[in-house]
Design a protein around this motif. Structure first.
Motif, PDB file in Angstrom:
ATOM      1  N   VAL A 184      43.906  41.691  38.529  1.00 18.77           N
ATOM      2  CA  VAL A 184      45.374  41.617  38.571  1.00 18.77           C
ATOM      3  C   VAL A 184      45.941  42.968  38.140  1.00 18.77           C
ATOM      4  CG1 VAL A 184      47.410  40.374  37.759  1.00 18.77           C
ATOM      5  CG2 VAL A 184      45.240  39.157  38.002  1.00 18.77           C
ATOM      6  N   TYR A 185      46.850  43.522  38.934  1.00 17.80           N
ATOM      7  CA  TYR A 185      47.386  44.856  38.694  1.00 17.80           C
ATOM      8  C   TYR A 185      48.909  44.828  38.600  1.00 17.80           C
ATOM      9  CZ  TYR A 185      42.838  46.818  40.017  1.00 17.80           C
ATOM     10  OH  TYR A 185      41.499  47.140  40.078  1.00 17.80           O
ATOM     11  N   GLN A 186      49.430  45.786  37.835  1.00 20.01           N
ATOM     12  CA  GLN A 186      50.840  46.152  37.894  1.00 20.01           C
ATOM     13  C   GLN A 186      50.877  47.576  38.435  1.00 20.01           C
ATOM     14  OE1 GLN A 186      53.004  46.700  34.210  1.00 20.01           O
ATOM     15  NE2 GLN A 186      54.894  45.932  35.140  1.00 20.01           N
ATOM     16  N   LEU A 187      51.234  47.685  39.704  1.00 24.17           N
ATOM     17  CA  LEU A 187      51.086  48.940  40.442  1.00 24.17           C
ATOM     18  C   LEU A 187      49.614  49.334  40.431  1.00 24.17           C
ATOM     19  CD1 LEU A 187      54.347  50.785  39.267  1.00 24.17           C
ATOM     20  CD2 LEU A 187      53.967  49.420  41.342  1.00 24.17           C
ATOM     21  N   ASN A 188      49.263  50.466  39.787  1.00 25.31           N
ATOM     22  CA  ASN A 188      47.861  50.887  39.762  1.00 25.31           C
ATOM     23  C   ASN A 188      47.179  50.582  38.431  1.00 25.31           C
ATOM     24  OD1 ASN A 188      47.887  51.952  42.402  1.00 25.31           O
ATOM     25  ND2 ASN A 188      48.844  53.850  41.653  1.00 25.31           N
TER      26      ASN A 188
END
Length: 698
Positions: free
Chosen positions: A55-59
């Motif tokens: 799971v990512y927030q942006l990169n």
């Protein structure tokens, strides 16, 4: 032609070099993962090398979500695994737990799912480094070196299983995906490394570690002088704040020199595979345990941490015996000495660096306290160990903690069963005292209802039978059944006694709902309600109804467990005993209705509808003895016992139907009564005739 062939080969090679594209997670999974990670902007598909969703927030990697069944498939109370979606951040913290699916009957058809959802919500914000314990007390709190989360009293086994699944699966995921939780190469002590050493020699070589903290050093770390804390005694001149010595006892060169060969051998023999022991000795103003430390419990003042995981220190109480003591040559006097077993979720690797942590709560007054933490790095000498392949640390089985927590219930139940066993084994003696026998029976029925049923939640059910059968089909695991000690003990006792006394011992003495029915019947008689007797012909037909219900439930369980759970509501046990009649009104009306019918027809449910009683009766046919005495005149012509038998378990010819008998012992009491038993009356009459002298007729 050659050019075309070259183009084709080039195209094929280009396609082969492109990574295979994977489908995104399903919309349902994505929506649930988004709830676990609200700030996520991208959720990748399940990794090929390990079953987790990155799971990512942006990169930026936020953490991983995973389905518990991909990592741990331990069965729930229903016999089928509970499916959970779990999120952990990159620091090992739980971002949340969502229930994907389950077959737990107490939530599906009893309490509803709201308590289950509230229970799993407690994990948010906790960490896999925490020692998380399911507690019977309300509210989440930190206590005794662990984080206690609020359990569900009517679903104890289910929530304990959920806790074990959450912790074990999250730890496995962290070990395999998070760098800071990766296991260092494992070490084990060299068994052949030994030479006699004194205390000072072990200290000089680093085999015994020392952590000395002066009063001045402690005050600097706390940020206050000790005299601002009224409860802290004034230190004597040169007295340290704490002076702790510690040693890894499993290494023979340490253990044998510290304990002596004989004591070390006894200790080693008492340890289970994987058990590791740390010796801790201390002096000073604050020793490693408080003065009120309870032997055998977890250390709350001193802890060990390794690889971001807490290592439990539990006292073995080994040094309480006079024959088990520390005896290293030249060892100084210590105010406190203990041998601690090291364990917990992450286990302990003696070849990796660790830290000793002392936690103190210093009170300024009854309202204000300061929390002080002191830390000392620990690195055991490498020459003591040899390196082995990394293996998953041994976790204490979940059932062990349950038995430890419920030790009082287990003790009381075992005592009650022992008393009942002695009573039944000596019933031919006690039946000569009918008043005391009746009082004992009613006293035990109250014990069964109030303690076994309402308090200890020990109501056996046909659901237990179907769960066992499904477990035998899918792979039997004794640990699953050990998760509820009260149910396990009752089933074991019932199964054994079936072959001695038949089903009546459980149905007549140990079934909480059966006891409730007897009390309802007594109340009906006290209120002068008319007592109905089912005609003999109809009674003999109706008793077979419960066998049909049993066969239907067992067959349905193999077809659809959810449907079987719903049909098992024919038993009012969950409504009346497990949920204390606090349930959706149709279930309450049904359970209360059966009790009301029982006020007019003695134990109506037990006689005609109970599938559990039917199953026990079938096994009870294998009993070894027929304990209830009969005499020649029973049934021919005497019908006293038959008329007095409220369960109607005596045939017209005097034979006892052990499939229906609940072992109330009323009939054997009648056999001993000179005023009721026809056989006794006939004998007395014959004896009186024999004592009359013959009259000679001239």
């Amino acid at each position: 032609m050659a050019a075309i062939r070259a183009l084709v080969l080039l195209a094929v090679s280009m396609v082969a070099s492109v990574p295979s594209l994977q489908a995104d997670p399903s919309p349902e999974i994505q929506a649930r993962i988004q709830q676990l990670f609200p700030s996520a902007t991208h959720i990748e598909n399940k990794r090929e090398d390990y079953p987790v969703y990155p799971v990512y927030q942006l990169n930026e990697l936020l953490g991983y979500a995973f389905e518990s069944r991909d990592v741990s498939d331990f069965p729930g109370y229903s016999g089928k695994p509970i499916s959970l979606l779990i999120g952990i951040g990159v620091g090992g913290e739980f971002t949340g737990v969502k229930v994907m699916g389950h077959h737990e009957p107490v939530f599906l058809h009893g309490l509803g799912e709201a308590p289950l959802l509230e229970f799993v919500d407690q994990y948010r914000g906790l960490s896999i480094t925490d020692h998380i314990v399911v507690s019977s007390k309300a509210g989440r709190r930190t206590e005794g070196g662990g984080v206690h989360i609020d359990g569900i009293s009517s679903a104890t086994v289910s929530v304990i299983i959920i806790n074990d699944v959450v912790l074990s699966s999250a730890l496995k995921v962290a070990r395999n995906t998070l760098e800071e939780f990766a296991q260092a190469p494992s070490a084990q002590p060299k068994a052949d490394l030994y030479e006699p050493l004194t205390w000072q020699q072990m200290l000089d070589r680093g085999y015994i570690g020392r952590w000395r903290l002066s009063v001045e050093e402690a005050e600097a770390l706390i940020g206050n002088a000790l005299n601002v804390y009224p409860g802290v005694p004034k230190p004597q001149p040169d007295e340290p704040f704490t002076d702790i010595f510690f040693a890894y006892v499993n290494a023979p060169i340490i253990g044998r020199n510290l304990l002596g060969d004989e004591t070390f051998a006894r200790l080693t023999d008492s340890l289970k595979n994987g058990d590791q022991v740390l010796a801790v000795m201390s002096n000073g103003l604050f020793t490693h345990v408080p003065d009120d430390f309870r032997p055998g419990s977890l250390s709350t003042r001193l802890a060990m941490e390794q690889g971001n995981m807490t290592v439990e220190l539990r006292d073995t109480d080994w040094l309480a015996s006079q024959e088990n003591r520390l005896q290293a040559a030249g060892m100084p006097y210590f105010m406190q000495t203990h041998l601690f077993k090291m364990g917990g979720a992450g286990g302990f690797n003696p070849g990796a660096d660790a830290s000793l942590v002392m936690r103190l709560e210093l009170s300024k007054n009854h309202l204000v306290s300061d929390l002080a933490n002191f830390r000392r790095e620990v690195a055991l000498p490498q020459e003591l160990f040899e390196w082995v392949e990394v293996s998953e640390p041994l976790r204490l089985p979940a059932w062990v903690g349950v038995w430890q927590e419920r030790w009082l219930q287990v003790t009381i139940l075992m005592t009650g069963l022992a008393v009942l066993t002695v009573f039944f084994a000596c019933q031919r003696h006690f039946r000569r005292y009918p008043k005391w026998l009746h009082r004992f029976r009613w006293l035990f029925l109250f014990f069964t209802l109030l303690f076994v049923g309402f308090y200890a939640q020990g109501q056996l059910s046909v659901v237990n039978v179907t769960t066992l059968l499904l477990s035998l089909r899918d792979g039997f695991n004794i640990e699953f059944f050990l998760l509820d000690p009260v149910i396990f003990i009752l089933w074991t006792f019932t199964f054994v006694t079936l072959f001695i006394w038949g089903r009546g011992l459980f149905c007549g003495w140990l079934c909480p709902f059966g006891a409730l029915q007897e009390m309802a019947s007594w109340l009906g008689k006290t209120l002068k309600f008319r007592q109905y007797k089912i005609p003999e012909a109809w009674h003999r037909r109706l008793v077979h109804l419960k066998y049909g219900i049993l066969i239907g439930l067992v067959g349905t369980a193999f077809y659809s467990l959810s449907l079987a759970d719903q049909l098992a509501e024919v038993e009012p046990f969950k409504t009346s005993i497990t949920l204390y009649f606090w349930r959706y009104w149709p279930f309450v009306v049904y359970a209360v209705g059966l009790l009301v019918v029982g006020m007019f027809v003695h134990k109506f449910f037990c006689r005609y509808l109970c599938p559990l009683g039917a199953g026990l009766a079938m096994l009870g046919k294998l009993r070894l003895f027929s304990w209830l005495d009969r005499v020649k005149l029973c049934g021919q012509p005497c019908q006293v016992c038959k008329k007095r038998c409220e369960i109607n378990a005596i045939h017209v010819d005097g034979r006892i139907d052990y499939d229906e008998c609940i072992q109330c012992l009323e009939c054997v009491v009648i056999l001993q009564d000179d005023t009721q038993c026809v056989d006794k009356l006939v004998r007395k009459k014959r004896q009186r005739r024999e004592r009359i002298p013959a009259v000679n007729v001239a």
